[in-house]
Enzyme design. Structure first.
Site, PDB file in Angstrom:
ATOM      1  N   SER A 178      28.565 -17.324   0.503  1.00 38.91           N
ATOM      2  CA  SER A 178      27.537 -16.682  -0.339  1.00 38.91           C
ATOM      3  C   SER A 178      27.700 -15.164  -0.347  1.00 38.91           C
ATOM      4  CB  SER A 178      26.134 -17.068   0.129  1.00 38.91           C
ATOM      5  OG  SER A 178      25.974 -16.835   1.511  1.00 38.91           O
ATOM      6  N   ARG A 209      21.767 -17.884  16.316  1.00 38.39           N
ATOM      7  CA  ARG A 209      20.663 -18.145  15.374  1.00 38.39           C
ATOM      8  C   ARG A 209      20.061 -19.521  15.666  1.00 38.39           C
ATOM      9  NH1 ARG A 209      23.886 -17.522   9.924  1.00 38.39           N
ATOM     10  NH2 ARG A 209      25.158 -18.998  11.114  1.00 38.39           N
ATOM     11  N   ASP A 234      22.082 -24.144  10.956  1.00 40.31           N
ATOM     12  CA  ASP A 234      21.440 -25.181  10.147  1.00 40.31           C
ATOM     13  C   ASP A 234      20.958 -26.372  10.965  1.00 40.31           C
ATOM     14  OD1 ASP A 234      21.811 -23.780   7.768  1.00 40.31           O
ATOM     15  OD2 ASP A 234      23.886 -24.454   7.642  1.00 40.31           O
TER      16      ASP A 234
END
Ligand code: COA
Length: 438
Positions: free
Chosen positions: A240, A326, A372
């Site tokens: 992205s 994360r 994710d």
């Protein structure tokens, strides 16, 4: 000019001579050699992008402007009584490299509020789209349709000047970023909440107002702040970020660029993986008919997925070679706020069994979880169960990083991207020549 824009301009002026010097005086210094595997294998590891906004170390994970995630969360100013920082203050950090004071962060909060309203024609376009359009299609379309607002495009039409181009890019980036949470919340409520919408609350910051417009009570405001910050940037090579940068490199404006970047994010190997994690877990729960899985059962599900030729969503990474910080950050949140949640327990059990299985399977270079694997469970816990919306949340966060990056791209006058292709026959010839030399 706002204080942020002033500071940004000062930083740009300080930085420009470094880029100019590197190019003019050291342009032919070799950075690395490229292998056949890299040429065929998705340009993995080829060092051909430059950004100072974040850096991803394979073993340490991401640093934003030199700071780890815990350091960022600790250093940035927070709304009173909240655990996570203002997203607007994080935007300030990414753009300038400086941690803002609370006053400086609040100035950005106010600036975003002024630009928050979404044009009616965006709403009209969203409303005419098929109800079963994927939320990412709606999100990307909403961004693209606003292109006519672009200040950079107008600046270009009037006569482009390379030194000043960052200014209108910054303005577009700020305009877009301010509106994205409202657009995302509108799409959510249009699709899943009977088309009933909640007007913005102008007393709230970006994260707070997003939670409010979604119709989800605190601490979801803190979830939003955490989520947007964690998903913002992962240096420039991910799909992205790279797409946004590539489109911007043609002197396209921020609207075209970000919309393109969001299309890349929508792929299951990239941002859509967070939706896939929840879908996969749901398949597991359905098969178990409400019973808690044992580690043995979970292992069997993982193997069944691998044996059917699919990847385990939320595991593996192109750069990382350890558990994604994360992931860790969100896990800490879960341990504090939802330690007994059933899906969190499933996710945690996966953490216990998947890395060993992936190692035994022998393909994935990184057997550890990425961002994710953990993000969907938090959304689910706070009532956001429509998992095909999760990538839109990722998109709002990712916009912070990529918009900061393309503002700097313009400031430093980065060139249009144009890597060189070879034919397969040429690669074969390269190999033959290398063999002959050996
Ligand atoms: C993220 C990802 C796309 C990185 O791809 P990559 O850089 O090519 O990864 P690797 O070099 O480790 O891939 C080598 C092999 O291992 C496989 N592999 C990688 N991750 C895997 C996983 N989670 N489950 C099963 N197989 C995996 C790859 O498909 C590839 O197989 P192939 O040789 O048959 O094509 C990959 O790990 C993946 O598909 N993960 C699952 C999706 C996901 O979580 N995406 C979000 C990333 S933030």
């Amino acid at each position: 000019m706002t204080a942020l824009k002033d500071k940004l301009f000062q930083k740009i002026q300080e930085h420009r001579p470094r880029t100019t010097k590197l190019l003019k005086e050291h342009g032919d210094v070799k950075v690395q050699e490229i292998t056949v595997q890299q040429a065929i294998g998705g340009a993995r590891g080829i060092k051909s992008l430059v950004t100072d906004i974040s850096y991803l170390d394979p073993y340490e994970g991401i640093r934003f402007r030199g700071m780890t995630i815990p350091e960022v969360m600790e250093a940035l100013p927070k709304p009173d009584g909240k655990d996570y920082p203002y997203v607007e203050g994080f935007w300030y950090l990414l753009l300038t490299g400086d941690v803002p004071t609370k006053e400086e962060a609040l100035e950005v909060v106010e600036e975003f509020k002024k630009r928050r309203d979404v044009p009616q024609y965006v709403i009209d376009v969203l409303r005419t789209m098929p109800k079963d359009s994927h939320p990412m299609v709606m999100f990307s379309t909403a961004i693209l349709v606003m292109q006519k607002e672009s200040k950079f495009a107008k600046f270009y039409e009037k006569g482009f000047n390379k030194m000043d181009a960052w200014d209108s890019m910054y303005e577009d980036a700020t305009d877009i970023l301010s509106k994205l949470p409202s657009i995302a919340a509108y799409i959510y409520r249009l699709k899943y909440k009977d088309d009933k919408h909640i007007p913005a609350d102008n007393s709230l910051d970006m994260g707070g107002n997003f939670a409010h417009m979604m119709g989800i009570e605190p601490p979801y405001d803190d979830v939003a702040r955490m989520y947007f910050i964690l998903h913002s940037d992962h240096e420039s090579g991910n799909a992205s970020a790279h797409t946004t940068h590539l489109v911007a490199s043609t002197l396209s404006d921020a609207y075209y660029s970000l919309s393109g970047g969001m299309d890349a994010l929508a792929g299951p190997l990239h941002g859509l993986a967070n939706q896939e994690v929840l879908r996969w877990l749901q398949g597991v729960m359905d098969k178990l008919d409400g019973k808690e899985p044992t580690p043995e059962m979970m292992k069997q599900f993982v193997w069944d997925t691998l044996n059917s030729g699919q990847v385990i969503p939320g595991y593996g990474h192109a750069v990382l070679r350890k558990t994604d910080p994360r992931y860790q950050s969100q896990r800490d949140f879960c341990l504090k706020h939802l330690p007994n949640d059933k899906i969190f327990k499933y996710v945690d059990m996966l953490y216990q069994v998947v890395p060993d299985i992936l190692r035994e399977h022998g393909k994935a270079k990184n057997p550890w979880p990425n961002v994710d694997a953990q993000s969907g469970v938090i959304q689910w816990f706070y009532g956001l169960k429509e998992y095909d919306f999760y990538t839109v949340l990722f998109g709002v966060g990712r916009a912070i990083g990529v918009l900061a990056n393309i503002t700097w791209d313009r400031a430093l006058g980065y060139a249009i991207e144009r890597p060189k292709s070879l034919t397969t026959a040429m690669l074969e010839e390269v190999v033959e020549k290398a063999k002959a030399k050996a």
